[in-house]
Design an enzyme around this catalytic site. Structure first.
Site, PDB file in Angstrom:
ATOM      1  N   PRO A  86       0.843  -1.193   0.000  1.00 29.87           N
ATOM      2  CA  PRO A  86       0.000   0.000   0.000  1.00 29.87           C
ATOM      3  C   PRO A  86       0.880   1.247   0.000  1.00 29.87           C
ATOM      4  O   PRO A  86       1.931   1.266   0.650  1.00 29.87           O
ATOM      5  CB  PRO A  86      -0.810  -0.105   1.289  1.00 29.87           C
ATOM      6  N   HIS A  87       0.477   2.251  -0.736  1.00 23.38           N
ATOM      7  CA  HIS A  87       1.300   3.453  -0.791  1.00 23.38           C
ATOM      8  C   HIS A  87       0.440   4.680  -1.051  1.00 23.38           C
ATOM      9  O   HIS A  87      -0.645   4.588  -1.620  1.00 23.38           O
ATOM     10  CB  HIS A  87       2.404   3.336  -1.843  1.00 23.38           C
TER      11      HIS A  87
END
Length: 150
Positions: free
Chosen positions: A66-67
């Site tokens: 996730p970013h």
């Protein structure tokens, strides 16, 4: 940028007990908020959720990256979490996820963001490395493993 350059011991956590995608993202943001003090935890979560709306960051083999991009910040921060039990994260291979490598980057650092994501994906494409990460049951051991590997 290598994962080892932006990961701290305070942002490394093993065997976290969570049961949903939302809870793991919230836990990631709790840890990130230790390093990113000028942005509210809710904003960190919003950046991850906005990215997830475009498509899951579950890359397969039980791994998700996730970013999110953050305004008004100048440093990249990583969070590494393994979970007690794998959870549904809508990964591309439909497997549940138990290794989460989250990345928060300044919104104007596009190339650095892409390079860092590529380095993380490369590090976690090594099956031996994945096995070692899953064997870690201590935050410091997990952190040390990443420092040695990347």
């Amino acid at each position: 940028m290598q994962l080892s350059e932006i990961l701290t011991t305070s942002c490394t956590s093993c065997d976290v007990a969570v049961t949903s995608k939302k809870r793991i993202l919230e836990r990631i943001c709790q840890l990130a908020a230790i390093q990113i003090t000028d942005i509210e935890q809710d904003e960190l979560l919003e950046s991850l959720l906005n990215r997830e709306k475009m498509g899951s960051t579950g890359i397969g083999n039980g791994i998700a990256i996730p970013h999110g991009r953050l305004p008004n910040t100048s440093k990249a921060v990583a969070v590494l979490i393994t979970t007690e039990k794998a959870i549904d994260f809508d990964a591309i291979d439909n497997r549940d996820v138990d290794i989460f490598v989250a990345l928060f980057v300044p919104e104007n650092s596009c190339q650095e963001h892409l390079d860092t994501l590529q380095n993380i994906a490369k590090l976690f494409s090594d099956k031996k490395m994945i096995k070692q990460v899953r064997k870690c049951n201590d935050n410091q051991a997990l952190y040390n493993l990443i420092q040695q590997a990347s």
